[in-house]
Design an enzyme around this catalytic site. Structure first.
Site, PDB file in Angstrom:
ATOM      1  N   LYS A  49       0.840  -1.209   0.000  1.00 55.58           N
ATOM      2  CA  LYS A  49       0.000   0.000   0.000  1.00 55.58           C
ATOM      3  C   LYS A  49       0.874   1.258   0.000  1.00 55.58           C
ATOM      4  O   LYS A  49       0.617   2.206  -0.744  1.00 55.58           O
ATOM      5  CB  LYS A  49      -0.941  -0.008   1.218  1.00 55.58           C
ATOM      6  CG  LYS A  49      -2.045  -1.053   1.107  1.00 55.58           C
ATOM      7  CD  LYS A  49      -2.882  -1.181   2.383  1.00 55.58           C
ATOM      8  CE  LYS A  49      -3.889  -2.309   2.241  1.00 55.58           C
ATOM      9  NZ  LYS A  49      -4.711  -2.534   3.440  1.00 55.58           N
ATOM     10  N   GLN A  93      -4.690  -1.155   9.620  1.00 55.66           N
ATOM     11  CA  GLN A  93      -4.662  -2.502   9.048  1.00 55.66           C
ATOM     12  C   GLN A  93      -5.287  -3.497  10.030  1.00 55.66           C
ATOM     13  O   GLN A  93      -4.958  -3.516  11.218  1.00 55.66           O
ATOM     14  CB  GLN A  93      -3.206  -2.891   8.708  1.00 55.66           C
ATOM     15  CG  GLN A  93      -3.060  -4.194   7.963  1.00 55.66           C
ATOM     16  CD  GLN A  93      -3.679  -4.171   6.558  1.00 55.66           C
ATOM     17  OE1 GLN A  93      -3.718  -3.140   5.900  1.00 55.66           O
ATOM     18  NE2 GLN A  93      -4.172  -5.306   6.110  1.00 55.66           N
ATOM     19  N   ASP A 116     -11.071   3.201   4.132  1.00 55.02           N
ATOM     20  CA  ASP A 116     -11.382   1.766   4.086  1.00 55.02           C
ATOM     21  C   ASP A 116     -12.887   1.524   3.965  1.00 55.02           C
ATOM     22  O   ASP A 116     -13.316   0.406   3.677  1.00 55.02           O
ATOM     23  CB  ASP A 116     -10.898   1.091   5.375  1.00 55.02           C
ATOM     24  CG  ASP A 116      -9.607   0.324   5.169  1.00 55.02           C
ATOM     25  OD1 ASP A 116      -9.381  -0.162   4.051  1.00 55.02           O
ATOM     26  OD2 ASP A 116      -8.834   0.207   6.139  1.00 55.02           O
TER      27      ASP A 116
END
Ligand code: GUN
Length: 278
Positions: A49, A93, A116
């Site tokens: 990422k 994460q 997200d």
């Protein structure tokens, strides 16, 4: 011959487009990437990422915290990131260590920085068909299907796997694209009878090579979300790719299918959060 849905190539096209958008807008989008603990898979994802951010001109701010981090400490960091004007997107994460309540953390992220798309506000907006951030994997899947000009309207899409990150949001996205959607999961009876009806079959259950040839209709489009490492070290999806591929119209490989598209979708969300795309 089936069409190989090349996520790597498609993600590269998207990244080039985003790079241009960022340049045109004259902005410097910022993404905070928060990793707690040393989960090896998470470390790999986070590295990919951050690298993708650098490629398109997004500045990533990396926060690597020890596995013993408390929920309070993590929430304090997120509050700071929520207020930081250089940061337009915040990514924590998952999974988080067990002493941390994942839902509490997700809900502490400012919904306007929730790239997200996990915050209940964005999940609710998706459900109602209102604008908002969409989770990266489902968004990447839709993007991949569209860029290959595959039909969605009126198609019967069957999803196997009902996670909050993939299955549930993908159900809503496919519905908003006018597909007829069926959700299957580990307790579904006669799974094979249902998967065999799918025009579009999405495997997102996390079981190596679970979807066999006899579960697939001839000419179906297969989207494989699984990333499973076999004891031999080989990476395989949730679909028995070698045996299934020849009867399909189109299929995603693993690796190189959905994975790169997930990252591309995260970048799309971050660029949008920074106001480069309106
Ligand atoms: N863990 C597995 N997939 C994801 C994702 O898309 N975002 C985050 N933050 N964590 C994940």
């Amino acid at each position: 011959m089936p069409i190989l849905l090349d996520g790597e190539k498609t993600a590269q096209i998207i990244k080039n487009e985003l790079k241009e958008e960022i340049k045109k807008a004259g902005l410097r989008p910022g993404l905070a990437v928060v990793l707690v603990g040393k989960n090896p898979a998470s470390r790999v994802y986070v590295r990919h990422k951050k690298k993708a951010c650098a490629e398109v001109g997004i500045k990533s701010f990396s926060y690597e915290l020890p596995a013993e981090t408390t929920q309070y400490e993590l929430m304090e960091l997120i509050e700071k990131l929520n207020l930081n004007k250089k940061i337009h997107g915040i990514l924590v994460q998952l999974p988080l260590p067990e002493q941390i309540n994942e839902q509490k953390i997700i809900q502490s992220v400012d919904p306007k920085k929730d790239v997200d798309g996990f915050h209940p506000l964005n999940a609710g907006r998706l459900m109602l068909g209102l604008p908002g951030f969409r989770p990266a994997t489902p968004l990447g899947i839709i993007e991949l299907i569209k860029r290959y000009n595959l039909d969605l309207v009126g198609q019967h899409a069957v999803i196997v796997g009902r996670s909050n990150i993939v299955g549930k949001p993908l159900f809503q996205l496919l519905l908003s694209e006018h597909a007829t959607v069926t959700m299957c999961h580990s307790k579904t009876k006669n799974l094979l009878e249902i998967t065999k009806q799918a025009d579009i079959l999405v495997a997102a259950l996390g079981q190596p090579r679970f979807i066999k040839k006899n579960m697939v209709k001839k000419g179906a489009v297969i989207i494989d979300v699984g990333i499973n490492r076999l004891r031999s070290g080989k990476l395989v999806g949730d679909v028995d790719f070698d045996k299934v591929k020849n009867i399909t119209e189109a299929i995603t490989p693993v690796p190189g299918g959905v994975g790169p598209m997930t990252i591309a979708a995260l970048l799309i969300n971050t660029v949008e959060a920074a106001g480069c795309i309106h």
